[in-house]
Design an enzyme around this catalytic site. Structure first.
Site, mmCIF file in Angstrom:
data_model
loop_
_atom_site.group_PDB
_atom_site.id
_atom_site.type_symbol
_atom_site.label_atom_id
_atom_site.label_comp_id
_atom_site.label_asym_id
_atom_site.label_seq_id
_atom_site.Cartn_x
_atom_site.Cartn_y
_atom_site.Cartn_z
ATOM 1 N N SER A 135 0.813 -1.218 0.000
ATOM 2 C CA SER A 135 0.000 0.000 0.000
ATOM 3 C C SER A 135 0.848 1.271 0.000
ATOM 4 O O SER A 135 0.345 2.347 -0.298
ATOM 5 C CB SER A 135 -0.959 0.007 1.189
ATOM 6 O OG SER A 135 -0.233 -0.114 2.380
ATOM 7 N N ASP A 150 -4.138 5.614 11.383
ATOM 8 C CA ASP A 150 -3.155 5.222 10.374
ATOM 9 C C ASP A 150 -1.950 6.137 10.518
ATOM 10 O O ASP A 150 -1.999 7.315 10.150
ATOM 11 C CB ASP A 150 -3.776 5.336 8.975
ATOM 12 C CG ASP A 150 -2.806 4.922 7.870
ATOM 13 O OD1 ASP A 150 -1.619 4.686 8.186
ATOM 14 O OD2 ASP A 150 -3.229 4.838 6.704
ATOM 15 N N HIS A 166 0.660 5.236 6.446
ATOM 16 C CA HIS A 166 0.488 5.875 5.130
ATOM 17 C C HIS A 166 0.541 7.381 5.265
ATOM 18 O O HIS A 166 0.582 7.904 6.372
ATOM 19 C CB HIS A 166 -0.859 5.447 4.531
ATOM 20 C CG HIS A 166 -0.949 3.971 4.361
ATOM 21 N ND1 HIS A 166 -1.641 3.154 5.202
ATOM 22 C CD2 HIS A 166 -0.375 3.184 3.451
ATOM 23 C CE1 HIS A 166 -1.506 1.907 4.818
ATOM 24 N NE2 HIS A 166 -0.728 1.892 3.754
#
Ligand SMILES: *[C@@H]1O[C@H](CO)[C@@H](O)[C@H](O)[C@H]1NC(C)=O
Ligand SMILES: *[C@@H]1O[C@H](CO)[C@@H](O)[C@H](O)[C@H]1NC(C)=O
Ligand SMILES: *[C@@H]1O[C@H](CO)[C@@H](O)[C@H](O)[C@H]1NC(C)=O
Length: 457
Positions: free
Chosen positions: A153, A404, A407
C-alpha cells in the site's frame, strides 16, 4: 501628455510589444525547460567513464570543471538522505477535490483534518536543490513509456500521489482495473501516451497472503518472483518497487518448495529466522528477474526505501500520531528496524548494479534507490491518523479510534518522493550513464497496524 497621444504611442509600439511578448512567452519556457533538462547543456561533453558514474552514491548531480584541453564533467553527488524539511509557502499542486484518485483513507482534509500546516514544507537536501514537481516535464520525459509501481500500500500511496500531481496538467484515463480494493489498475495519459500502473505484490516474490478464512500467516516463496506483476515485465519501461511493512507479519518461508523457517510463528514447528534475510532475498530474486529478462532491453528500476511509521502510543487511541510539525534537524535519527530495512534495500540495489556491470548483455538498464527513509522519518505530522475515517470526532472524542500512522495524507509528504523520482529521471537524461543509484516505500491496512504497534514499532 494628453490621452490621445498616449494612445497613438501605444499604437506604434503595439507590434513590438506583441513580438516581445511572443518571444517571452515562447522562448522563456523553452529556455527554462532546456535549463531544467540540461543545466549545463551548453557545455555538453561525454562523461569519460559512463559506467562508473553512480557507483557508490545513489544519486548524482552533474557539474563541470574546465580542464586544459576541454570540458570534463565532474560528478557532485546529491544525497537525498541528508537534508531537512523547510517551510514552503507554495503548498501542494493538487487537493482532495481536484484529484479523484485519492484513496478515501488518505484524503485527510476531506475527512475533516483541521490543521493544514503539514502541507507547507519542502525537503531541502544538503548538497543540492530539489525543484518543485513539474508535471509537464515528467510527462515529456516519460512520453511513450509504461511506468509500473509494484508493491504494497506504500507503492499505491506513492502512485496515487503521482497520478494526482500529473492530473494537475493532464487528465488520465483509467484503462484497467482488477482485483478487490483496486489492487491492479492502469491509467493512460493520452497527451503523452504515458501509462502508469499499480500491481499489488506486498512481497515482490510469490506469496500467499493470510486471510480471515485461511491460515493466519503469510507464505512466501523466496526464490520465485510474483507472476501477478512479473508476467507483464516485457511491457514495462520503468519499474518502481516499494515494499516493507508486510514482511513484519507472521509468515512461513519456502525455498525450492521446502520450508526454510518462519517468523512470529509460535504454534508452528518451524525455526524462527526473522524477516531481514527474507526481505533481502525477496529483493535479490526480484532484481535478478528484472535483469535477466529486461537487462538487454533497457528497462529502468527504482527501489523506494523503507518508510517508517510513527505510532507514539496505542494504535487505537486518539493521539497515536498527534504531531503537527516535522521533527527538527537532529531530533531524530534513522535507527533500528528502519535503518536495517533501508540498508537492505540499498545494498541489494547496489549488488544488482554490480551484476549489470559485469554482464555483457545488459545494456541501458538503470537502477536507482529512491532514498526516502530519512525524509519520511522526519514527518510524523504527515499521516492520516484518525482521519483515515471521515470526521472521526463528529460525536465527540471517542475512547478508541483506529489510526493510520503508516500511510501519508494526499496531498502530503509523499509528494516529495515523486519530486525526487523526477530528479532521478531528469539526471538520467542529462547524463545517460548505464546505471544509477536507488529509493523505496511501503504500505498497510489498519489490521496490520495493530501488529506493528504491538511489537513496539
Ligand atoms: C482545489 O483545487 C481546485 C483546482 O486547483 C480549486 O479550484 C479548488 O478551489 C481547490 N479546493 C480547495 C478546497 O482548496
Ligand atoms: C498504453 O495503454 C494503451 C491501452 O492499452 C496502449 O494502446 C498503449 O500502447 C500503451 N502505451 C504504452 C506506452 O505502453
Ligand atoms: C517438530 O520438528 C522436529 C524436527 O523436525 C520433530 O522431531 C518433532 O517431532 C516436531 N514436533 C511436532 C510437534 O511436530
Amino acid at each position: 501628455m494628453g490621452k490621445g497621444s498616449t494612445n497613438s504611442l501605444k499604437d506604434q509600439t503595439r507590434p513590438f510589444i506583441k513580438l516581445l511578448r511572443w518571444a517571452l512567452y515562447t522562448l522563456f519556457p523553452l529556455t527554462l525547460l532546456h535549463l531544467y533538462l540540461y543545466p549545463f547543456g551548453f557545455l555538453h561533453t561525454h562523461h569519460p567513464y559512463p559506467n562508473r558514474v553512480h557507483r557508490h552514491k545513489p544519486v548524482v548531480f552533474s557539474s563541470q570543471v574546465l580542464k586544459a584541453g576541454g570540458f570534463i564533467k565532474k560528478e557532485t553527488p546529491c544525497d537525498y538522505f541528508n537534508g531537512k524539511w523547510v517551510r514552503d509557502k507554495a503548498g501542494p499542486l493538487y487537493n482532495g477535490s481536484s484529484c479523484s484518485t485519492i484513496k478515501d483513507g488518505q484524503n485527510c482534509l476531506r475527512h475533516g483534518r483541521p490543521d493544514t500546516g503539514y502541507l507547507y514544507w519542502r525537503w531541502k537536501p544538503k548538497q543540492c536543490r530539489l525543484p518543485r514537481f513539474n508535471p509537464s516535464i515528467f510527462l515529456s520525459l516519460l512520453q511513450n513509456k509504461h511506468v509500473a509501481f509494484v508493491g504494497d500500500s506504500m507503492a499505491r500511496n506513492q502512485l496515487e500521489s503521482l497520478i494526482c500531481l500529473l492530473s494537475s496538467v493532464s487528465s488520465p484515463v483509467l484503462i484497467h482495473r482488477s482485483g478487490d480494493d483496486n489492487k491492479f489498475r492502469s491509467w493512460h495519459f493520452p497527451s503523452h501516451n504515458l501509462n502508469i500502473s499499480i500491481y499489488w505484490s506486498p512481497f515482490l516474490v510469490k506469496g500467499i497472503e493470510k486471510s480471515d478464512t485461511g491460515f493466519n500467516h503469510n507464505k512466501l516463496y523466496l526464490d520465485t518472483v510474483d507472476d501477478r506483476w512479473a508476467a507483464d515485465l516485457d511491457q514495462m519501461d520503468m519499474l518502481v518497487l516499494s515494499v516493507g511493512h508486510w514482511f513484519l507479519h507472521p509468515a512461513v518461508y519456502y525455498e525450492k518448495e521446502s520450508v526454510i523457517g518462519c517468523h512470529y510463528c509460535s504454534g508452528l514447528n518451524h525455526t524462527e529466522i526473522g524477516f531481514y534475510d527474507v526481505y533481502r532475498k525477496a529483493f535479490r530474486t526480484t532484481l535478478k528477474a528484472a535483469i535477466d529478462r529486461r537487462g538487454g532491453s533497457g528497462m529502468d528500476v527504482i527501489v523506494t526505501t523503507f518508510s517508517p511509521s510513527h505510532f507514539e502510543g496505542d494504535w487505537d487511541k486518539a493521539g497515536a500520531c498527534p504531531k503537527k510539525k516535522p521533527f527538527k534537524e537532529g531530533e531524530k535519527t534513522v535507527e533500528g528496524m528502519d535503518a536495517e530495512m533501508r540498508k537492505i534495500g540499498v545494498e541489494e540495489l547496489e549488488a544488482a548494479i554490480a551484476i549489470t556491470r559485469k554482464k555483457e548483455k545488459v545494456t541501458g538498464m538503470r537502477l536507482q534507490a529512491l532514498d526516502v527513509t530519512k525524509l519520511a522519518l522526519m514527518r510524523p505530522d504527515g499521516h492520516p491518523g484518525p482521519y483515515m475515517y471521515p470526521f472521526p470526532f463528529a460525536n465527540g472524542v471517542l475512547e478508541r479510534v483506529q489510526n493510520d500512522c503508516v500511510h501519508w495524507c494526499l496531498p502530503g509528504p509523499i509528494d516529495t518522493w515523486n519530486e525526487i523520482l523526477l530528479e532521478v529521471i531528469r539526471r538520467w537524461k542529462v547524463q545517460p550513464s548505464r546505471n544509477g543509484g536507488s529509493m523505496i516505500n511501503e504500505d498497510e491496512t489498519w489490521k496490520d497496524l495493530r501488529l506493528v504497534n504491538r511489537r513496539g514499532w
